[in-house]
Structure formats: structure tokens, C-alpha cells
Design an enzyme around this catalytic site. Structure first.
Site, PDB file in Angstrom:
ATOM      1  N   SER A 212      97.971  72.217  82.000  1.00 43.66           N
ATOM      2  CA  SER A 212      97.570  71.993  82.930  1.00 43.66           C
ATOM      3  C   SER A 212      97.603  72.811  84.093  1.00 43.66           C
ATOM      4  CB  SER A 212      97.830  71.137  84.001  1.00 43.66           C
ATOM      5  OG  SER A 212      99.622  70.666  84.493  1.00 43.66           O
ATOM      6  N   ASP A 456     105.693  69.709  94.467  1.00 40.69           N
ATOM      7  CA  ASP A 456     104.908  70.509  93.190  1.00 40.69           C
ATOM      8  C   ASP A 456     105.016  72.269  93.538  1.00 40.69           C
ATOM      9  OD1 ASP A 456     103.624  71.237  90.915  1.00 40.69           O
ATOM     10  OD2 ASP A 456     102.271  70.070  91.235  1.00 40.69           O
ATOM     11  N   HIS A 459     102.399  73.840  89.983  1.00 42.68           N
ATOM     12  CA  HIS A 459     101.211  73.737  89.679  1.00 42.68           C
ATOM     13  C   HIS A 459     101.153  74.480  91.184  1.00 42.68           C
ATOM     14  CE1 HIS A 459     101.150  70.840  87.429  1.00 42.68           C
ATOM     15  NE2 HIS A 459     100.425  70.911  86.840  1.00 42.68           N
TER      16      HIS A 459
END
Ligand SMILES: *[C@@H]1O[C@H](CO)[C@@H](O)[C@H](O)[C@H]1NC(C)=O
Ligand SMILES: *[C@@H]1O[C@H](CO)[C@@H](O)[C@H](O)[C@H]1NC(C)=O
Ligand SMILES: *[C@@H]1O[C@H](CO)[C@@H](O)[C@H](O)[C@H]1NC(C)=O
Ligand SMILES: *[C@@H]1O[C@H](CO)[C@@H](O)[C@H](O)[C@H]1NC(C)=O
Ligand SMILES: *[C@@H]1O[C@H](CO)[C@@H](O)[C@H](O)[C@H]1NC(C)=O
Length: 480
Positions: A212, A456, A459
Site C-alpha cells: 500500500s 496510522d 501511510h
């Protein structure tokens, strides 16, 4: 004189201390013995099945049951079909329309001038139009706050943006993270010219392979190119593992392929990521199921790191005498094997006269603010400025794994350009999506009360740090 620990001043508090020690020791003992039990049980199973090699054989029926966990061996015939389809990235009809519209390829004379210039200077790499100044390492530098030349695009101006990367739309109150420009020491990055890049991508395929984080880099690249792409089409292949973005005016495709370990693993389902109990396949042919989709690509950008568990034993499927075995292996050793497979595939399948290969090093994480002198139990949540210490390196980036990259890629016979974004990303504790992402579920009261528990720190927001990764890729592609 007695040492002046408060607890030792009276016998009652000393017994309280003893019982509080027991309070910690007992669960600790339970956890440890459970962990040991788990390890021993595993070793026991391993010893039971194959006493000599201490390896666990997977019987064929078990193999068959693996697909239920998200690993679907595709039949060879199906595979042929898929690759035949993926070779035709733009449909023939589309292609005819394109040439009918009369796109202008870069004139051959222009091309000759370019390569002549480069070959005069030494080694000719495809796509190279010049060279970075002697002695300039574009990966060594500092972050400069620069509102005048950043961000390269607005969050709402990029139609390819993934909603989960739109931090402003997801409520992030500050936006200075968009205004930091990477300034290498002693030289400057070439400015990203989307038209120039697309002209050089004419009739070509550019493919990002990884997880990702790699997908974020792919989206960033599309956003950086967006103004020069008048029309586009998008489609997915192979159960959404393969996203293909086509710019028909340029007969070019920019693609993303999900393969978090590069080789086959039980984490290969592109929409439903299996996270626990990762099993990685590493034997002759275990890369091919994915790599068949990379054949013939002109620019290949590879990455694998975030899904590895440095310092842990990982389950690796090996093959010997036609049988498959699961083996517990140190992550670093397994990483070395996988990178070696990657390099030998590149050496055998890529034409260095035509293809450029890049390897993006590990992205940084910021889960422990104590590491940069912040709060004791915080993380990237609430961080609004970069780390200024030029040597800062957090515990999320394993130096051992990095050494493996240097060792294995350094021995490659085919040129691999390393996009070494680790150090510069380590500085960007402010650039993660943090809690400003799409939540897959409703937050609980305790999560709302302690937002950092839901951050998070893996990312990155876009526009943001990953645009810099691509500016560096651009620099290395055209000015190696
Ligand atoms: C190959 O793909 C075509 C069109 O998508 C389909 O009709 C055909 O059944 C496929 N063949 C195999 C062997 O999967
Ligand atoms: C970008 O590249 C195009 C095509 O090579 C060129 O015409 C244009 O002048 C460049 N733009 C800038 C700002 O350099
Ligand atoms: C478009 O690009 C492909 C390679 O990706 C090439 O085979 C094809 O000939 C190109 N089409 C045109 C019209 O040039
Ligand atoms: C991926 O997982 C989803 C959800 O479990 C499932 O519906 C889908 O079929 C899986 N895809 C593949 C290729 O196995
Ligand atoms: C990337 O950069 C870091 C920091 O400068 C360095 O320690 C590391 O060896 C580099 N990695 C590779 C693969 O070149």
C-alpha cells in the site's frame, strides 16, 4: 544506612511491594510460558513431521486449502490467458483511435541527439537525457519550508487521489506538511515536468510493484502527471491486483501491481489483506506468478519491506525434491533470499538496453514519539513539523534489512537504481495520515478519548512526502 527507597521504609509497604511484584510477575510468567509453549509446540510439530530437517511438510491437500486464505494458485492455462490479456494494455481499437488522432512521437533526430549526448558522457541508460552533477547525492539533504513552490497539486485537484490519503478532507487541521521541499546538499533536484515525462513514456509501460505504500507512490505519480493527461482510462486485472491507468494521447500506461513480498505469499489478495500469520513462498518459480505481469515493462519500480517482520521468525515455504516445506526463518535471511530471487529474475528477464529498474528502500514509520524526544507514549499524532536532526533514524527501519538491500542489489549484474528515501522519510513525522484517514469502522469511546491510539503512522498524506519520492525517481530516471 538504609537506602532511601520509600518502599523499604516499613515492612507493611515492603510486603505490599512483594505482592505488587507478584501482580506483575505472574501474568508475565503466563505470557512468557505461553509464548514458549507456542514456539515449542511449533518446534515439536516440526520435529515430529520431519525429524532430520526440522521442516514441516505441507501435504498437497493442505496446499489446496491455502487458496481459502487468499492465495489462489492460478492454473497454467488461466495464467496464459491473463498474461495474454495483460500484454494488450490498451485495446487494439483504442490504439487505432490514438494513431488516427495523430500523436506526435519525439522525432527520431531529437532522440539520437539525446542518446549521443549521454553516450559521450559514458554509460547509456534508457531514458537518460543528462547527468546529475558530479558528487551530488540527491538523497542527502534537508527539508526546506517553501510555500512558493509547494504543494505540487491541490488535494482536490487530483482525480486519481484515494479518499483515505486526503488528510484535509478527512479533517486534518494543519497543512504545513504540504509545504516542505527536499533540498539536496550542493545541488538541486530537476523540476518535475509532466509533459516531458509523458513524452518519454510514449508507447511505454511504467509499473510500480509492492504494497500500500508503493500504491501511495503510484497515486502520487498520477497526480504529478495529471495536468498533462487530457484523457485517461483505468481498469483492474487479476482480481484487482493489477491497476492499469492508460493515457491514450501518449499510448502510455502507468500501473500498480500488489505483491507485498514480491514473491507469492498468503497476503496476495489485493482487497482483503491477510495480516496475521504471514506465509511467504521462496523457491524457484515463486516469483513468477507475479513477475509474469511485469514482463516487457519499460520502467519497473519495486519495493518490499513493510510486510516483513524484522527480528522475528517468519514462516517461509521452501521447496526441495519437488516437495514444499514450511520453515521458520529469521526475517533478514528470508529477505535476502527474496531479493536474490528478484535480482536473478531481473538479470534473466529484463533487457537493460530498454528497461530501467528502480528499487525504493523502506519507508519510515513514527509510532514512538520518545524516539525523537517527544512524549513518552505518543506517536505521529499531533506532529506538525519535521525532525531536524539530519541523522535521526527510528526503530521502524531495520538497519540489518537495509544492509541486505545494499549487499544483494549491489551484486546485481543488471543495473538497479536505488531510490533511497529512508533517511529523508525518517525526518517526516509530520507527514503521516495519522487519524485523518477514512475509518473502516466506527471509533469506540476510548479511541475517541485517546486519538493517538488510532493513528496510522505508516501511510502518508497526499500531496506530501511521496511526491518527493517521485521527484527523486524522476531525477534518477532522466539524470542518473
Ligand atoms: C480466456 O479469456 C477469455 C476471454 O476473457 C475467456 O472467454 C476464456 O474462457 C478464457 N480461457 C481460459 C482458459 O481461462
Ligand atoms: C516541459 O517539457 C516540455 C516538453 O519537453 C517543454 O516544451 C516545456 O518547455 C517544459 N516546461 C518547462 C517549464 O520546462
Ligand atoms: C503503443 O505501445 C505499445 C507498447 O506498449 C506498442 O506495442 C504499440 O505499437 C504502440 N502503439 C502505437 C500506435 O504506436
Ligand atoms: C479476496 O478476498 C475477498 C474477501 O474475502 C474475496 O471476496 C475475494 O474473492 C478474494 N480474492 C481472491 C483473488 O482470492
Ligand atoms: C540508504 O541511505 C542510508 C542513509 O544514508 C544508508 O545508511 C543506507 O546504506 C542506504 N541504503 C542503500 C541500499 O543504499
Amino acid at each position: 544506612m538504609k537506602p532511601s527507597f520509600p518502599s523499604s521504609s516499613s515492612s507493611s509497604s515492603s510486603s505490599r511491594r512483594k505482592s505488587s511484584i507478584a501482580f506483575y510477575i505472574v501474568p508475565l510468567f503466563l505470557i512468557t510460558s505461553l509464548a514458549i509453549f507456542y514456539e515449542e509446540e511449533l518446534t515439536y510439530i516440526l520435529k515430529q513431521s520431519i525429524p532430520k530437517s526440522q521442516e514441516l511438510e505441507i501435504s498437497e491437500p493442505q496446499q489446496e486449502s491455502v487458496p481459502a486464505q487468499g492465495l489462489k494458485p492460478v492454473s497454467e492455462r488461466q495464467q496464459e490467458n491473463i498474461s495474454a490479456q495483460s500484454l494488450k494494455s490498451v485495446s487494439e481499437r483504442q490504439q487505432e483511435t490514438i494513431s488516427a488522432q495523430g500523436w506526435k512521437p519525439v522525432s527520431e533526430k531529437q532522440q539520437e541527439t539525446i542518446s549521443a549526448q549521454v553516450s559521450e558522457q559514458g554509460d547509456v541508460l534508457p531514458f537518460a537525457v543528462g547527468r546529475t552533477e558530479e558528487g551530488c547525492d540527491v538523497f542527502k539533504g534537508m527539508w526546506a519550508y517553501d510555500e512558493a513552490s509547494t504543494p505540487p497539486y491541490g488535494e482536490d485537484d487530483c482525480p486519481f487521489m484515494e479518499p483515505k490519503l486526503k488528510c484535509q478532507a478527512n479533517g486534518r487541521p494543519d497543512n504545513a506538511y504540504q509545504n516542505w521541499r527536499w533540498q539536496p546538499h550542493g545541488c538541486s533536484l530537476p523540476s518535475f515536468n509532466a509533459t516531458f515525462m509523458l513524452e518519454r513514456l510514449r508507447g511505454k509501460r511504467m509499473l510500480f510493484v509492492g504494497d500500500s505504500l508503493t500504491k501511495g507512490q503510484f497515486v502520487s505519480m498520477l497526480c504529478l502527471l495529471r495536468d498533462s493527461i487530457p484523457r485517461y482510462s483505468r481498469h483492474h486485472k487479476h482480481y484487482r491486483s493489477h491497476s492499469i491507468f492508460a493515457a491514450p494521447e501518449y499510448n502510455a500506461t502507468i500501473e500498480f501491481y500488489w505483491a507485498p513480498f514480491l514473491v507469492t505469499s498468503n497476503c496476495d489478495n489485493a482487497t482483503f489483506h491477510r495480516v496475521l500469520d504471514r506465509i511467504v513462498h521462496e523457491y524457484s518459480g515463486s516469483l513468477d506468478m507475479h513477475a509474469q505481469h511485469w514482463n516487457g515493462v519499460d520502467i519497473l519500480v519495486l519495493n518490499t519491506y513493510a510486510w516483513w517482520q524484522p527480528g522475528k521468525k517468519m514462516k517461509i515455504v521452501r521447496r526441495s525434491q519437488g516437495k514444499k516445506y514450511i520453515r521458520l526463518m529469521n526475517a533478514q535471511d528470508a529477505y535476502r533470499l527474496v531479493l536474490k530471487s528478484m535480482v536473478s529474475w531481473l538479470e534473466n528477464s529484463m533487457d537493460p538496453q530498454k528497461t530501467r529498474v528502480f528499487f525504493t528502500t523502506m519507508s519510515a514509520t513514527h509510532f514512538r514519539s520518545a524516539e525523537w524526544g517527544g512524549k513518552r507514549d505518543g506517536n505521529c499524532y499531533g506532529e506538525t513539523t519535521p525532525i531536524l536532526d539530519p541523522t535521526y533514524w527510528g526503530s521502524g527501519s531495520s538497519k540489518g534489512m537495509m544492509e541486505v538491500v545494499t549487499e544483494v542489489l549491489g551484486a546485481s549484474k543488471t543495473p538497479i537504481s536505488i531510490i533511497n528515501i529512508t533517511q529523508l522519510s525518517e525526518h517526516r513525522k509530520d507527514a503521516h495520515v495519522s487519524i485523518y484517514r477514512m475509518q473502516p469502522y466506527d471509533l469506540t469511546q476510548s479511541q475517541l478519548g485517546r486519538p493517538e491510539s488510532n493513528a496510522d503512522c505508516n501511510h502518508w498524506c497526499l500531496p506530501g512526502l511521496q511526491d518527493t519520492w517521485n521527484e527523486l525517481l524522476y531525477a534518477k530516471l532522466f539524470f542518473p
